[in-house]
Structure formats: structure tokens, C-alpha cells
Design a protein around this motif. Structure first.
Motif, PDB file in Angstrom:
ATOM      1  N   TYR A  14      91.262  13.342  67.418  1.00 42.45           N
ATOM      2  CA  TYR A  14      91.160  12.184  68.308  1.00 42.45           C
ATOM      3  C   TYR A  14      91.429  10.859  67.581  1.00 42.45           C
ATOM      4  O   TYR A  14      91.303   9.791  68.172  1.00 42.45           O
ATOM      5  CB  TYR A  14      89.757  12.120  68.932  1.00 42.45           C
ATOM      6  N   ASP A  28      94.137   8.482  69.068  1.00 39.67           N
ATOM      7  CA  ASP A  28      93.665   7.846  70.299  1.00 39.67           C
ATOM      8  C   ASP A  28      92.726   6.685  69.986  1.00 39.67           C
ATOM      9  O   ASP A  28      92.789   5.625  70.613  1.00 39.67           O
ATOM     10  CB  ASP A  28      92.966   8.896  71.170  1.00 39.67           C
ATOM     11  N   CYS A  29      91.862   6.876  68.968  1.00 37.76           N
ATOM     12  CA  CYS A  29      90.928   5.814  68.588  1.00 37.76           C
ATOM     13  C   CYS A  29      91.673   4.610  68.003  1.00 37.76           C
ATOM     14  O   CYS A  29      91.371   3.461  68.333  1.00 37.76           O
ATOM     15  CB  CYS A  29      89.927   6.357  67.572  1.00 37.76           C
ATOM     16  N   GLU A  81      94.726   3.754  68.549  1.00 32.53           N
ATOM     17  CA  GLU A  81      95.475   3.110  69.623  1.00 32.53           C
ATOM     18  C   GLU A  81      94.564   2.177  70.427  1.00 32.53           C
ATOM     19  O   GLU A  81      94.968   1.070  70.806  1.00 32.53           O
ATOM     20  CB  GLU A  81      96.068   4.182  70.538  1.00 32.53           C
ATOM     21  N   TYR A  82      93.329   2.613  70.665  1.00 33.45           N
ATOM     22  CA  TYR A  82      92.384   1.781  71.417  1.00 33.45           C
ATOM     23  C   TYR A  82      92.024   0.524  70.629  1.00 33.45           C
ATOM     24  O   TYR A  82      91.915  -0.574  71.187  1.00 33.45           O
ATOM     25  CB  TYR A  82      91.128   2.592  71.740  1.00 33.45           C
ATOM     26  N   THR A 137      83.520   9.272  70.762  1.00 32.25           N
ATOM     27  CA  THR A 137      84.418  10.238  70.112  1.00 32.25           C
ATOM     28  C   THR A 137      83.661  11.052  69.074  1.00 32.25           C
ATOM     29  O   THR A 137      83.831  12.272  68.981  1.00 32.25           O
ATOM     30  CB  THR A 137      85.595   9.501  69.453  1.00 32.25           C
TER      31      THR A 137
END
Length: 319
Positions: free
Chosen positions: A31, A34-35, A37-38, A73
Motif C-alpha cells: 500500500y 497509494d500512501c 500518492e495521497y 493503512t
């Protein structure tokens, strides 16, 4: 990560640490992208020209959103087990999906509708205890071993020796065959001696840690404390919070209802540490007849789950 601007150093440190934890954990490393990107979305976000400030505030990614995202997460490393199709026991119920069976209902009705037998043994044990407690005294007979012990029981002081008379002996024998007893004898009939007899039997045969005696201030100070002292019983009286820490195994513990209202949470914690292996003697129990009173709630909170209880009163029940 190094280019986050206009953020305080504490926030930067938290983000770096959480991202590092996500990256190094085998269960959450997938993950990581995704982290990141956030975090980049937070760093590069700008208010659109067509959007007013009030609307922008509602959709803007905040520091709290970033930290929440990273923490959520990390929680994925230990996913919660689904409750679907699982038999679960909470404080008062057994649950399976949408089916909820109160434990008292399962016991009183001898009702266990689940294929999973995980809690069947527990319910059977409670049913057995319930059947014993529900026995009518008229249908019970004195237990020989208890009778032999009670005949040898005596309270000795410098001036006198007291033993149970025949009526007290018979009734106390029946009381001891149940975990809970209600002694409704008239004044002067020997409630104190039967209470001490039951307490001594539990201390000697049922492996309890302490006997708590709860009553009004006048009953504790002019009756129970004097009797315990006269007959050489090891006891302590709770008058301040520190006294709870000084309770020793095997002691009688006397406490007034007013003190219990102040320290019921601490008493409950102590009893929990003893695995509920204590006995309660509640004298002058008519003082908690109002279910909404502070005294009643304090007694129930502290002693609801203890193994043995004796409730006493000299007042006759009015039909």
C-alpha cells in the motif's frame, strides 16, 4: 517527502515515521504507493479558481486526513475478523449474525439453539448453578458434612463462647448449600452469628480471598467491628482510599454504604483482581431497596459478580 513546505516539523516527522512503518511492514508495503500518492495530493493541492473558499475548505485534504490515512493503512496489518457466521459472547448475550439470545434466557429456559458448542459447557454450568439456587428450602435436606462442621463451629471471646442453636444450625446448613442467601430473621435471632458461620465456612472450604461486610455506619461501627474484634477475627475497615491497598488475603473487610458510594470503582477493581473470589455480607439490606438510589447502584457495581452473597434484614416483607 523532503519538499513538503509550510508544515511544522512535528507533522513532517510523523508522516516520515508512518510512511517508513508502512514500507517496512511486509503486510502493508503493497500500500506504500497509494500512501505516497495521497501525501503528494496533500502537498500539491490548490484551490480551483471556480470554487469559493467555503466549498474548498470542505474538500481540502488536511494534516489530520493524511495522518488518518497512514494510520488506517498500518491497521491493515491486523485485519479484524468478520463477525459474520461467528458465535460471539458479549457481557450478557450470545450472538450469531442477527440472532441474539440473552444468557439468562438460555439458562432459565435451558435453550441453546446453536450448532457451535463453544459456549455450551458454560451454559450447562450456569444451568446447574441456577437449578441449585432455585431449590425450595422446603424440598432441601441438611448436608451431613456441613452439619458436622457447623456443630463444631463456635465463637470464643474472653467472657463467652457462642454456638449455633438448632434452628440456626438447620437454616445455616441450607444457606451454605447455595451460593446466594437471603436471611430475613427478626432482630435478636442471630443474623450476625449465621453470617460469621457462613463466612468462616467459605474461607475454609471455598477458597475465597476476603469477606466484605457492607452495612449502615451504625451497624458497622457498633455491631460488626465490635463483634469481629471481640472474637479475634482479622479485619480492616475502609475509611480512606489507601485502606483498599492494605487489604490482606483472608481478612474481613467492613465498609459503610456511604464509603462504598465513594470508592465502589476501586472496590470493584480490587475484587476483579481477586477473580471475584470474595464473599459479600450485606446487612440492613432494606437500605438499598430503591433501585435508582446511589447506594443501590454502588453495591451492584462493586459486588454484582462475586461468587458468594448473603443478604440480611430484620424487617418483615409486607404483602
Amino acid at each position: 517527502m523532503e519538499n513538503i513546505k509550510n508544515d511544522d516539523s512535528e507533522f513532517q516527522f510523523k508522516v516520515k515515521k508512518l510512511v517508513f512503518d508502512v514500507k517496512t511492514n511486509p503486510k502493508t508495503e503493497k500500500y506504500l504507493a497509494d500512501c505516497l500518492e495521497y501525501v503528494n495530493q496533500y502537498k500539491n493541492q490548490k484551490q480551483p479558481s471556480y470554487m469559493n473558499y467555503d466549498e474548498w475548505i470542505k474538500i481540502k485534504i488536511t494534516k489530520s486526513d493524511v495522518l488518518r490515512k497512514l494510520k488506517d493503512t498500518l491497521r491493515l496489518q491486523n485485519p479484524r475478523n468478520s463477525k459474520q457466521n461467528r458465535l460471539i459472547k458479549d457481557k450478557y448475550n450470545l450472538r450469531l449474525n442477527d440472532l441474539k439470545i440473552p444468557i439468562y434466557k438460555a439458562v432459565t429456559d435451558n435453550y441453546y439453539p446453536f450448532e457451535n458448542t463453544k459456549y455450551k459447557k458454560l451454559i450447562d454450568k450456569k444451568i446447574k448453578q441456577y437449578n441449585v439456587q432455585s431449590l425450595n428450602f422446603n424440598d432441601m435436606k441438611p448436608d451431613f458434612k456441613i452439619e458436622k462442621w457447623l456443630k463444631d463451629f463456635k465463637l470464643e471471646s474472653d467472657s463467652e463462647t457462642i454456638k449455633l442453636n438448632e434452628i440456626q444450625l438447620h437454616d445455616t446448613n441450607l444457606f451454605l448449600q447455595k451460593p446466594y442467601a437471603f436471611v430475613q430473621w427478626e432482630q435478636g435471632s442471630g443474623k450476625t452469628i449465621t453470617g460469621l458461620a457462613q463466612a468462616e465456612y467459605r474461607l475454609n472450604h471455598n477458597n475465597i480471598r476476603n469477606v466484605f461486610i457492607v452495612s449502615t455506619a451504625i451497624a458497622i461501627k457498633t455491631n460488626w467491628n465490635d463483634v469481629l474484634k471481640a472474637y479475634g477475627k482479622d479485619f480492616c475497615t475502609i475509611e480512606k482510599l489507601g485502606d483498599i491497598k492494605d487489604i490482606k488475603k483472608g481478612q474481613y473487610v467492613t465498609i459503610t454504604l456511604n464509603m462504598l458510594c465513594k470508592y465502589h470503582k476501586q472496590i470493584k477493581k480490587y475484587i476483579k483482581m481477586q477473580s471475584q473470589k470474595v464473599m459479600l455480607i450485606l446487612d440492613e439490606s432494606d437500605n438499598i431497596s430503591c433501585t435508582s438510589s446511589k447506594r443501590t447502584k454502588s453495591v451492584l457495581n462493586a459486588f454484582r459478580r462475586v461468587k458468594y452473597k448473603v443478604v440480611m434484614t430484620g424487617n418483615k416483607h409486607k404483602e
